[in-house]
Design an enzyme around this catalytic site. Structure first.
Site: not given
Length: 483
Positions: A323, A398, A227, A405, A376, A379, A395
């Site tokens: 990406e 969860c 990332d 990042d 997330c 989860c 999140c």
């Protein structure tokens, strides 16, 4: 020119060396690059003349076979036409013999490629932004470059000189042992050479067919998600749960104070002015050279840092997931453009692409609409919105709290294992998101399977329940206000 096809077990790579030419050699280098620019301008004018002539004849009412024939822009056609006029055209007749034929071939090949890109872009056969009609190159702004494909092109055994057609033997600023020992051992063959003036000095780049031994990464079965960011240049998260932060060197920001001081010094001295014919003063040339030296140092430091990072990543991991960033669009943000350009996102992906292939790995590119930062990694729940200033991911399902990042890098690493399946989120590989009336692709809020199952059991999903509760609260507030 026939495109070279490397043999199995061979790769085509470049070796670049700085040159130390003397005064006569530098003059010859500039003459060759100027000849390439002149040939390019001639080709652009020669092809465009028939276009404008046909347009004028159409305005007179002519049509069909009465119009002037189209002039072809293929390289063989341009080369044949140029050879017919170079001895009689006053623009070339007096000096064309002073340079190698490769200089003119460079300009003609660039013109042919420019017209081909323009035609493909107009027909919609070329990706990227729209390409306009080729224009003439200015003598003051054009980059100095010339390519040699035939003739005497070699690296001398003393590892301190190179030989190029018509230019002779030129001393190199650095040792050429990395290439010379491969050529002497029979594991490399020079295909062509390109001389270029950039960052204040001359360089020569050899395109070489190199035999490379098969390599395997240190961890071939491990996938890593990369990332890219501004605060941290890269956050690496592998499939085994290890997370590494690579700090951003920020070379340009470090030199920004010195650049501002030197730019003020340049602006206070008498510079060139093409409108009035004013020539720069010696003090302006000295100040400008000092400022350019800092710019070149920053560019060299950035290049060195990116090569070290990408080499380390490609040598360790078997699968690298990156990406598909819209870097050109990100640079339109005036608040972040300088830092994004200093980070070099596009260069990192380019280097990872070919270096992983050399080391026996592979690169996977996540879809541009994959919500790596909003998902997330614990989860699988997806946030509808995540502002840029929120650097910590929290999140709501969860309760996971971690660096934004690092969470994105973990999702990218997990994408390699689930490349054949999707989570149903818009932007996932293979997922089909609805686009009614041409709507833009936006992140669709999804829930973990256990949450979604509980919502279906109750007759409605959890987000719909929250929307209903919000409407009830709004109605209650409106009733109280009216009372």
């Amino acid at each position: 020119m026939k495109k070279f096809q490397p043999q199995p077990g061979f790769v085509v790579q470049a070796y670049r060396f700085a040159l130390d030419p003397n005064a006569a050699q530098e003059q010859a280098l500039r003459s060759h690059c100027g000849a390439a620019r002149a040939a390019y301008n001639w080709a652009v004018g020669w092809v465009s003349a028939s276009w404008w002539q046909r347009r004028a004849e159409e305005s007179y009412g002519l049509a069909g076979p009465e119009l002037t024939e189209w002039r072809p822009w293929s390289l063989p056609a341009l080369r044949k036409a140029f050879n017919q006029v170079k001895r009689t055209d006053p623009r070339f007749a007096d000096w064309w013999e002073e340079n190698s034929k490769e200089a003119y071939n460079t300009g003609l090949a660039n013109a042919a490629a420019a017209f081909d890109n323009y035609a493909k872009s107009k027909r919609g056969q070329r990706k990227g932004g729209r390409v306009g009609m080729p224009r003439r190159k200015s003598k003051h702004k054009a980059r100095l470059a010339c390519r040699f494909t035939t003739g005497t092109i070699r690296v001398e055994p003393d590892r301190r000189h190179v030989t190029l057609p018509r230019l002779g033997t030129i001393r190199t600023h650095e040792s050429t042992r990395k290439l010379e020992r491969r050529i002497a051992g029979g594991s490399a063959r020079i295909l062509c050479a390109t001389v270029r003036f950039e960052r204040g000095r001359w360089f020569v780049s050899f395109q070489v067919e190199v035999e490379r031994a098969e390599r395997t990464p240190a961890r071939p079965d491990v996938a890593v998600g990369v990332d890219l960011g501004v605060k941290c240049l890269a956050v690496l998260a592998d499939g085994q749960g290890e997370i590494h932060h690579v700090p951003n060197p920020a070379h340009y920001d470090t030199a920004l104070k010195a650049l501002k001081r030197l730019s003020r010094r340049v602006s206070h001295r008498q510079g060139p002015d093409r409108r009035t014919g004013q020539t720069p003063s010696k003090r302006w040339l000295q100040a400008n050279a000092e400022r350019n030296r800092v710019h070149h140092q920053v560019a060299n430091l950035r290049t060195d840092a990116l090569h070290k990072i990408t080499t380390a990543i490609s040598a360790e991991y078997g699968t690298v997931v990156v990406e598909d960033l819209n870097v050109a669009g990100m640079l339109r943000n005036r608040r972040l453009a300088r830092k994004i350009a200093d980070a070099g996102f596009g260069e990192i992906r380019r280097q990872l692409t070919y270096k992983t292939g050399w080391n026996g790995g592979q690169v996977q590119v996540a879809d541009r609409w994959f919500p790596s930062s909003k998902t997330c990694c614990g989860c699988g729940a997806v946030k509808a919105k995540l502002p840029l200033h929120a650097r910590t991911f929290c999140c709501d399902e969860c309760g996971l709290v971690m660096d934004r990042d690092a969470n994105a890098a973990c999702n990218l690493a997990a994408l390699a294992a689930a490349s054949t399946t999707g989570t149903g989120v818009a932007g996932d590989r293979g997922a089909k998101a609805p686009k009614p009336r041409g709507a833009d692709q936006k992140t669709r809020v999804t829930l973990p399977s256990r949450m979604a199952g509980a919502g279906r059991a109750g007759g409605a999903t959890l987000p719909r329940q929250r929307q209903a509760e919000a409407r009830d609260r709004h109605q209650d507030t409106a009733t109280l206000t009216l009372r």
